[in-house]
Scaffold this active site. Structure first.
Site, PDB file in Angstrom:
ATOM      1  N   ASP A  16     -37.670  -6.463 -15.101  1.00 42.20           N
ATOM      2  CA  ASP A  16     -37.468  -5.470 -13.808  1.00 42.20           C
ATOM      3  C   ASP A  16     -38.779  -5.356 -13.080  1.00 42.20           C
ATOM      4  O   ASP A  16     -39.974  -5.359 -13.641  1.00 42.20           O
ATOM      5  CB  ASP A  16     -36.939  -4.062 -14.245  1.00 42.20           C
ATOM      6  CG  ASP A  16     -36.645  -3.325 -13.145  1.00 42.20           C
ATOM      7  OD1 ASP A  16     -36.168  -3.896 -12.062  1.00 42.20           O
ATOM      8  OD2 ASP A  16     -36.770  -1.984 -13.519  1.00 42.20           O
ATOM      9  N   GLY A  17     -38.581  -5.145 -11.743  1.00 47.11           N
ATOM     10  CA  GLY A  17     -39.785  -5.019 -10.988  1.00 47.11           C
ATOM     11  C   GLY A  17     -40.101  -6.163  -9.879  1.00 47.11           C
ATOM     12  O   GLY A  17     -41.122  -6.137  -9.282  1.00 47.11           O
ATOM     13  N   ASN A  18     -39.149  -7.178  -9.794  1.00 46.94           N
ATOM     14  CA  ASN A  18     -39.670  -8.221  -8.692  1.00 46.94           C
ATOM     15  C   ASN A  18     -39.445  -7.637  -7.430  1.00 46.94           C
ATOM     16  O   ASN A  18     -40.358  -8.061  -6.714  1.00 46.94           O
ATOM     17  CB  ASN A  18     -38.235  -9.063  -9.020  1.00 46.94           C
ATOM     18  CG  ASN A  18     -38.133 -10.186 -10.102  1.00 46.94           C
ATOM     19  OD1 ASN A  18     -39.107  -9.861 -10.957  1.00 46.94           O
ATOM     20  ND2 ASN A  18     -37.042 -10.540 -10.213  1.00 46.94           N
ATOM     21  N   HIS A  33     -38.023 -12.354  -6.768  1.00 51.29           N
ATOM     22  CA  HIS A  33     -37.341 -12.757  -7.629  1.00 51.29           C
ATOM     23  C   HIS A  33     -37.758 -14.398  -7.865  1.00 51.29           C
ATOM     24  O   HIS A  33     -37.585 -14.946  -8.857  1.00 51.29           O
ATOM     25  CB  HIS A  33     -35.759 -12.831  -6.931  1.00 51.29           C
ATOM     26  CG  HIS A  33     -35.161 -11.650  -6.684  1.00 51.29           C
ATOM     27  ND1 HIS A  33     -35.615 -10.566  -7.811  1.00 51.29           N
ATOM     28  CD2 HIS A  33     -34.483 -10.883  -5.806  1.00 51.29           C
ATOM     29  CE1 HIS A  33     -34.766  -9.629  -7.218  1.00 51.29           C
ATOM     30  NE2 HIS A  33     -34.170  -9.728  -6.246  1.00 51.29           N
ATOM     31  N   SER A  61     -27.265  -7.695 -13.280  1.00 46.75           N
ATOM     32  CA  SER A  61     -26.462  -6.730 -13.983  1.00 46.75           C
ATOM     33  C   SER A  61     -25.126  -6.661 -13.539  1.00 46.75           C
ATOM     34  O   SER A  61     -24.895  -6.845 -12.133  1.00 46.75           O
ATOM     35  CB  SER A  61     -26.959  -5.390 -14.256  1.00 46.75           C
ATOM     36  OG  SER A  61     -27.046  -4.649 -13.048  1.00 46.75           O
ATOM     37  N   SER A  62     -24.135  -6.189 -14.122  1.00 51.13           N
ATOM     38  CA  SER A  62     -22.713  -5.898 -13.422  1.00 51.13           C
ATOM     39  C   SER A  62     -23.011  -4.999 -12.440  1.00 51.13           C
ATOM     40  O   SER A  62     -21.981  -4.767 -11.390  1.00 51.13           O
ATOM     41  CB  SER A  62     -21.762  -5.281 -14.411  1.00 51.13           C
ATOM     42  OG  SER A  62     -22.202  -4.563 -15.529  1.00 51.13           O
ATOM     43  N   GLU A  63     -23.850  -4.257 -12.553  1.00 52.41           N
ATOM     44  CA  GLU A  63     -24.205  -2.958 -11.281  1.00 52.41           C
ATOM     45  C   GLU A  63     -25.222  -3.739 -10.220  1.00 52.41           C
ATOM     46  O   GLU A  63     -25.137  -2.794  -9.007  1.00 52.41           O
ATOM     47  CB  GLU A  63     -24.994  -1.781 -11.807  1.00 52.41           C
ATOM     48  CG  GLU A  63     -24.113  -0.968 -12.659  1.00 52.41           C
ATOM     49  CD  GLU A  63     -23.914  -1.595 -13.960  1.00 52.41           C
ATOM     50  OE1 GLU A  63     -24.443  -2.401 -14.636  1.00 52.41           O
ATOM     51  OE2 GLU A  63     -22.997  -1.294 -14.591  1.00 52.41           O
ATOM     52  N   ASN A  64     -25.748  -4.774 -10.190  1.00 47.13           N
ATOM     53  CA  ASN A  64     -26.285  -5.352  -9.343  1.00 47.13           C
ATOM     54  C   ASN A  64     -25.542  -5.838  -7.982  1.00 47.13           C
ATOM     55  O   ASN A  64     -26.055  -6.133  -7.012  1.00 47.13           O
ATOM     56  CB  ASN A  64     -27.416  -6.442  -9.935  1.00 47.13           C
ATOM     57  CG  ASN A  64     -28.614  -6.016 -10.386  1.00 47.13           C
ATOM     58  OD1 ASN A  64     -29.052  -6.702 -11.478  1.00 47.13           O
ATOM     59  ND2 ASN A  64     -29.078  -4.834 -10.290  1.00 47.13           N
ATOM     60  N   ARG A 184     -38.782  -3.789 -21.678  1.00 48.79           N
ATOM     61  CA  ARG A 184     -38.452  -3.643 -20.276  1.00 48.79           C
ATOM     62  C   ARG A 184     -39.752  -3.431 -19.568  1.00 48.79           C
ATOM     63  O   ARG A 184     -40.463  -2.752 -19.835  1.00 48.79           O
ATOM     64  CB  ARG A 184     -37.700  -2.118 -19.877  1.00 48.79           C
ATOM     65  CG  ARG A 184     -37.212  -2.128 -18.578  1.00 48.79           C
ATOM     66  CD  ARG A 184     -36.355  -0.914 -18.276  1.00 48.79           C
ATOM     67  NE  ARG A 184     -35.867  -1.061 -16.657  1.00 48.79           N
ATOM     68  CZ  ARG A 184     -34.921  -0.948 -16.280  1.00 48.79           C
ATOM     69  NH1 ARG A 184     -33.889  -0.645 -16.950  1.00 48.79           N
ATOM     70  NH2 ARG A 184     -34.630  -0.895 -15.006  1.00 48.79           N
ATOM     71  N   GLU A 203     -36.642  -2.493 -31.820  1.00 49.25           N
ATOM     72  CA  GLU A 203     -37.772  -1.696 -31.377  1.00 49.25           C
ATOM     73  C   GLU A 203     -38.096  -1.505 -29.734  1.00 49.25           C
ATOM     74  O   GLU A 203     -37.869  -2.873 -29.137  1.00 49.25           O
ATOM     75  CB  GLU A 203     -39.162  -2.244 -32.074  1.00 49.25           C
ATOM     76  CG  GLU A 203     -39.055  -2.057 -33.353  1.00 49.25           C
ATOM     77  CD  GLU A 203     -38.949  -0.612 -34.069  1.00 49.25           C
ATOM     78  OE1 GLU A 203     -39.561   0.125 -33.243  1.00 49.25           O
ATOM     79  OE2 GLU A 203     -38.618  -0.355 -34.720  1.00 49.25           O
TER      80      GLU A 203
HETATM   81  C1  IPE Z   1     -31.708  -3.923 -14.602  1.00 45.76           C
HETATM   82  O1  IPE Z   1     -32.638  -3.750 -13.545  1.00 45.76           O
HETATM   83  C2  IPE Z   1     -31.066  -5.371 -14.279  1.00 45.76           C
HETATM   84  C3  IPE Z   1     -31.982  -6.505 -14.349  1.00 45.76           C
HETATM   85  C4  IPE Z   1     -33.208  -6.573 -14.798  1.00 45.76           C
HETATM   86  C5  IPE Z   1     -31.289  -7.745 -13.865  1.00 45.76           C
HETATM   87  P1  IPE Z   1     -32.233  -2.825 -12.269  1.00 45.76           P
HETATM   88  O2  IPE Z   1     -33.419  -2.597 -11.210  1.00 45.76           O
HETATM   89  O3  IPE Z   1     -30.934  -3.387 -11.666  1.00 45.76           O
HETATM   90  O4  IPE Z   1     -31.888  -1.281 -13.116  1.00 45.76           O
HETATM   91  P2  IPE Z   1     -31.891   0.064 -12.403  1.00 45.76           P
HETATM   92  O5  IPE Z   1     -30.988   0.087 -11.114  1.00 45.76           O
HETATM   93  O6  IPE Z   1     -33.269   0.482 -11.887  1.00 45.76           O
HETATM   94  O7  IPE Z   1     -31.467   0.946 -13.488  1.00 45.76           O
HETATM   95  C1  IPE Z   2     -34.996  -7.135 -11.343  1.00 49.89           C
HETATM   96  O1  IPE Z   2     -36.146  -6.684 -10.619  1.00 49.89           O
HETATM   97  C2  IPE Z   2     -34.270  -8.328 -10.893  1.00 49.89           C
HETATM   98  C3  IPE Z   2     -32.979  -7.985 -10.647  1.00 49.89           C
HETATM   99  C4  IPE Z   2     -32.377  -6.931 -10.991  1.00 49.89           C
HETATM  100  C5  IPE Z   2     -32.040  -9.013 -10.246  1.00 49.89           C
HETATM  101  P1  IPE Z   2     -35.517  -5.865  -9.045  1.00 49.89           P
HETATM  102  O2  IPE Z   2     -34.859  -6.590  -8.226  1.00 49.89           O
HETATM  103  O3  IPE Z   2     -34.635  -4.758  -9.840  1.00 49.89           O
HETATM  104  O4  IPE Z   2     -36.758  -5.221  -8.670  1.00 49.89           O
HETATM  105  P2  IPE Z   2     -37.379  -3.647  -8.368  1.00 49.89           P
HETATM  106  O5  IPE Z   2     -36.698  -2.856  -9.618  1.00 49.89           O
HETATM  107  O6  IPE Z   2     -36.491  -3.065  -7.083  1.00 49.89           O
HETATM  108  O7  IPE Z   2     -38.749  -3.478  -8.163  1.00 49.89           O
HETATM  109 MG    MG Z   3     -35.125  -2.667 -10.657  1.00 52.84          MG
END
Ligand code: IPE
Ligand code: IPE
Ligand code: MG
Length: 248
Positions: A16-18, A33, A61-64, A184, A203
């Protein structure tokens, strides 16, 4: 205090964090990304060097699907390109590629590339890279339940046979070995519907580092922290110490 001295056999990562990484540089989220893919390449290589046997990464994720169409489309393009460009190298390095998730939602072109990558690398046994795409922990559990119901209806199993072990075999990771370490990145301290069933005793390690900056050194830090943990599995500290001294 007894601690585990081993390298974790299975590491799961919520990458996470891209988006924030890119936004901080005044660049489009997609740029983040792309940088995330580079970070993953290095982490896979480093994991192989360390002797990690299995790496499971959350890619989508399924929510993305709730994200803007433009970002989703660019991510799909990136997956296609990554499969074209990375599969051969991973294959040469003995990495088995598996995708877990509800792949039927992807375009047929992408599904074909995924199938090809999985079948080409299926006999590799140095390391397994599980890519979770259109994955959700709840989907995984429901999907396992549905398959079990089907097997029961077909008379292949009795309801008494359904236990944790059998249930695990029907989940996406097929009960090989649950993640020892669950990382994470990106500063959020939540699971976001990743491996809900499989991370029961993982862990947990949360890092503020945004995924594109998560270097091999950061992985080393996570593993050092993991090795300082005492995994008790419900036992007392004394029992756990004895068990780990016996190599269990
Ligand atoms: C979780 O990250 C899914 C992936 C890293 C692929 P999200 O950025 O989608 O999670 P939320 O929305 O902050 O919970
Ligand atoms: C995780 O990074 C990658 C995917 C969910 C595909 P994010 O795109 O969620 O990056 P932030 O959390 O918005 O920084
Ligand atoms: Mg994110």
């Amino acid at each position: 205090m007894s601690t585990t001295t081993d390298i974790p056999a299975h590491v799961a990562i919520v990458m996470d964090g891209n988006g924030r990484w890119a936004e901080r540089k005044n660049r489009p989220r997609t740029f983040g990304h792309q940088a995330g893919l580079k970070a993953l390449r290095k982490i896979v290589e480093h994991s192989g060097r360390l002797g990690i046997r299995e790496l499971t990464v959350f890619a989508f994720s399924s929510e993305n699907w709730n994200r803007p169409d433009k970002e989703i489309n660019r991510l799909m393009e990136l997956f296609m390109r990554a499969l074209d460009r990375e599969t051969q190298q991973l294959h040469e390095n003995g990495v088995r590629i598996r995708f877990i998730g509800n792949l039927s939602a992807f375009s047929s072109d992408l599904q074909k590339k995924i199938d090809l990558a999985m079948s080409r690398t299926r006999n590799n046994d140095r390391m397994t890279l599980n890519v979770a795409a259109n994955y959700g922990g709840r989907w995984d559990i429901v999907n396992a339940a549905r398959q079990l119901a089907r097997a029961h209806a077909e008379g292949k199993i009795t309801s008494e046979q359904i236990d944790e072990q059998l249930f695990s075999q029907y989940t996406a990771l097929q009960a090989k070995h649950d993640p020892d370490l669950f990382i994470r990145t990106g500063g959020e301290t939540r699971i976001s519907n990743f491996l809900l069933w499989q991370s029961a005793y993982s862990e947990l390690y949360f890092s503020d580092v945004l995924w594109p900056d998560f270097s091999p050194q950061e992985l080393d830090k996570a593993i050092a922290e993991y090795r300082s943990r005492e995994r008790r599995f419900g036992m007392t500290g004394k029992q756990a110490g004895l068990a780990s001294a016996r190599g269990q």
